[in-house]
Design a protein around this motif. Structure first.
Motif, PDB file in Angstrom:
ATOM      1  N   PRO A 113       0.821  -1.226   0.000  1.00  0.00           N
ATOM      2  CA  PRO A 113       0.000   0.000   0.000  1.00  0.00           C
ATOM      3  C   PRO A 113       0.849   1.267   0.000  1.00  0.00           C
ATOM      4  N   GLU A 114       1.895   1.276   0.816  1.00  0.00           N
ATOM      5  CA  GLU A 114       2.772   2.446   0.856  1.00  0.00           C
ATOM      6  C   GLU A 114       3.473   2.639  -0.489  1.00  0.00           C
ATOM      7  N   TYR A 115       3.921   1.542  -1.079  1.00  0.00           N
ATOM      8  CA  TYR A 115       4.603   1.626  -2.371  1.00  0.00           C
ATOM      9  C   TYR A 115       3.672   2.159  -3.457  1.00  0.00           C
ATOM     10  N   PHE A 116       2.460   1.629  -3.533  1.00  0.00           N
ATOM     11  CA  PHE A 116       1.534   2.075  -4.580  1.00  0.00           C
ATOM     12  C   PHE A 116       1.139   3.542  -4.387  1.00  0.00           C
ATOM     13  N   ASN A 117       1.104   3.976  -3.161  1.00  0.00           N
ATOM     14  CA  ASN A 117       0.850   5.391  -2.908  1.00  0.00           C
ATOM     15  C   ASN A 117       1.980   6.246  -3.499  1.00  0.00           C
ATOM     16  N   GLU A 118       3.219   5.810  -3.316  1.00  0.00           N
ATOM     17  CA  GLU A 118       4.357   6.512  -3.907  1.00  0.00           C
ATOM     18  C   GLU A 118       4.307   6.439  -5.435  1.00  0.00           C
ATOM     19  N   LYS A 119       3.925   5.296  -5.949  1.00  0.00           N
ATOM     20  CA  LYS A 119       3.890   5.108  -7.399  1.00  0.00           C
ATOM     21  C   LYS A 119       2.855   6.023  -8.049  1.00  0.00           C
ATOM     22  N   GLN A 120       1.742   6.244  -7.379  1.00  0.00           N
ATOM     23  CA  GLN A 120       0.714   7.139  -7.910  1.00  0.00           C
ATOM     24  C   GLN A 120       1.225   8.572  -8.047  1.00  0.00           C
ATOM     25  N   MET A 121       2.246   8.899  -7.300  1.00  0.00           N
ATOM     26  CA  MET A 121       2.846  10.223  -7.385  1.00  0.00           C
ATOM     27  C   MET A 121       4.067  10.215  -8.301  1.00  0.00           C
ATOM     28  N   ASN A 122       4.115   9.182  -9.177  1.00  0.00           N
ATOM     29  CA  ASN A 122       5.185   9.048 -10.171  1.00  0.00           C
ATOM     30  C   ASN A 122       6.564   8.954  -9.533  1.00  0.00           C
ATOM     31  N   ARG A 123       6.620   8.256  -8.410  1.00  0.00           N
ATOM     32  CA  ARG A 123       7.905   8.021  -7.759  1.00  0.00           C
ATOM     33  C   ARG A 123       8.122   6.514  -7.647  1.00  0.00           C
ATOM     34  N   ASN A 124       9.377   6.120  -7.738  1.00  0.00           N
ATOM     35  CA  ASN A 124       9.733   4.711  -7.542  1.00  0.00           C
ATOM     36  C   ASN A 124      10.932   4.673  -6.585  1.00  0.00           C
TER      37      ASN A 124
END
Length: 267
Positions: A113-124
C-alpha cells in the motif's frame, strides 16, 4: 505466500570427507570427525508483478550444516548453528530457511500500500529495494577447533546496509560450543577487560580512556569479553561488530592475543 513471485534454487554440495575419514588434503579435511554440506537458495519477491522495474526483496542464503556418524555431535552443532542464525529450535535447516524467507517476504509484501501510494505520485523510491545475504564458512583452529563463521548482510530501506559477523567455536569431539568460561579461569572478566582496553588503545593509538572515546570508541558501550571470538592456531581473536563498542562509521574491530599473553588467566 499471497501473490509474491519467488525464484528458488537449492544447491547441496558436499564439502568435507566422511566422518572418520582421512582422504583428501583440502583445508576442510583437517577435522576427520565432521563433514559439512552447503544448503543454498536464492529468492526474489517483487512488490509489483506488473512492473518490470518493481522494487524487490532479494534473499540469498548459503548455510553449511554438519553431518557425522555420531548423530549427537551432529545435532549439537546444527542446533547451535540454527539458533544462532535464525533463533529457531527443533527444525531442519531447510525448513528453517523456508520459514525465515516466508516470514520476511510476508512482512515485505505488507509495504505494497505504501509503495503504490508513492507510485501514484510518479515516484519509484529506491528504499523499497531490500536485500538479505547470508553466507557461512569453516576454518580450523587450536586443537582442531571448528570455527564456524556466519556473515549476515542486510539492507531494509534504512540509511545504509549493515553486515554482522558471528563466530562459533565447536569442540570437534563433542560438538559442544566452546565458551569463554570453558577456556578462562574463574573471575577472569576484570583482567581480560583491562587487557582488551589496553589492546584497543594500542590499536588505535590512544593513550588514555579519554583519547579512546575521542576516537569514537566506548562512547555508549564499555569494552567487554565478547563471546564472538576465534580460537586460532596461535592466538585468540575477539571480534566486535559495528555498534558493539563503536558507531557504524568506525567499522568492525578485532583485538587479538597470543595464548602466551593470556596464559595466566587461561585454564
Amino acid at each position: 505466500m499471497k501473490k509474491c513471485v519467488i525464484f528458488l534454487s537449492i544447491i547441496v554440495a558436499m564439502l568435507m570427507t566422511a566422518c572418520g575419514g582421512s582422504t583428501g588434503k583440502s583445508k576442510e579435511d583437517k577435522s576427520n570427525s565432521i563433514k559439512f554440506e552447503t544448503i543454498s537458495r536464492k529468492d526474489t519477491c517483487y512488490l509489483d508483478n506488473t512492473f518490470s522495474e518493481s522494487p524487490k526483496y532479494v534473499s540469498n542464503i548459503s548455510v553449511k550444516v554438519a553431518e557425522c556418524e555420531n548423530k549427537e555431535v551432529e545435532a549439537r552443532i546444527n542446533s547451535s548453528i540454527l539458533y544462532t542464525i535464525f533463533e529457531y529450535e527443533n527444525m531442519r535447516m531447510d525448513a528453517a530457511i523456508d520459514t525465515f524467507v516466508s516470514n520476511a517476504f510476508t512482512e515485505y509484501y505488507d509495504l505494497r500500500p505504501e509503495y503504490f501510494n508513492e507510485k501514484q505520485m510518479n515516484r519509484n523510491p529506491v528504499w523499497f529495494n531490500f536485500e538479505y545475504d547470508l553466507k557461512t564458512d569453516i576454518e580450523y583452529g587450536r586443537n582442531n577447533t571448528v570455527i564456524y563463521e556466519i556473515e549476515n548482510y542486510f539492507f531494509t530501506g534504512g540509511a545504509h546496509p549493515n553486515t554482522v559477523v558471528t563466530y562459533i567455536n565447536f569442540n570437534p569431539e563433542t560438538g559442544d560450543e566452546i565458551r569463554l568460561d570453558d577456556i578462562f579461569k574463574e573471575n577472569y572478566e576484570e583482567m581480560l577487560n583491562n587487557r582488551l582496553t589496553d589492546a584497543l588503545a594500542n590499536k588505535i593509538g590512544a593513550k588514555s580512556r579519554k583519547e579512546i572515546m575521542e576516537k569514537g570508541y566506548l562512547t555508549f558501550n564499555d569494552i567487554y569479553p565478547t563471546e564472538n571470538f576465534m580460537l586460532k592456531e596461535d592466538s585468540i581473536l575477539f571480534f566486535y561488530n559495528r555498534y558493539d563498542i563503536a558507531p557504524y562509521a568506525t567499522g568492525t574491530t578485532t583485538l587479538g592475543f597470543s595464548y602466551e599473553e593470556l596464559s595466566d588467566i587461561m585454564k
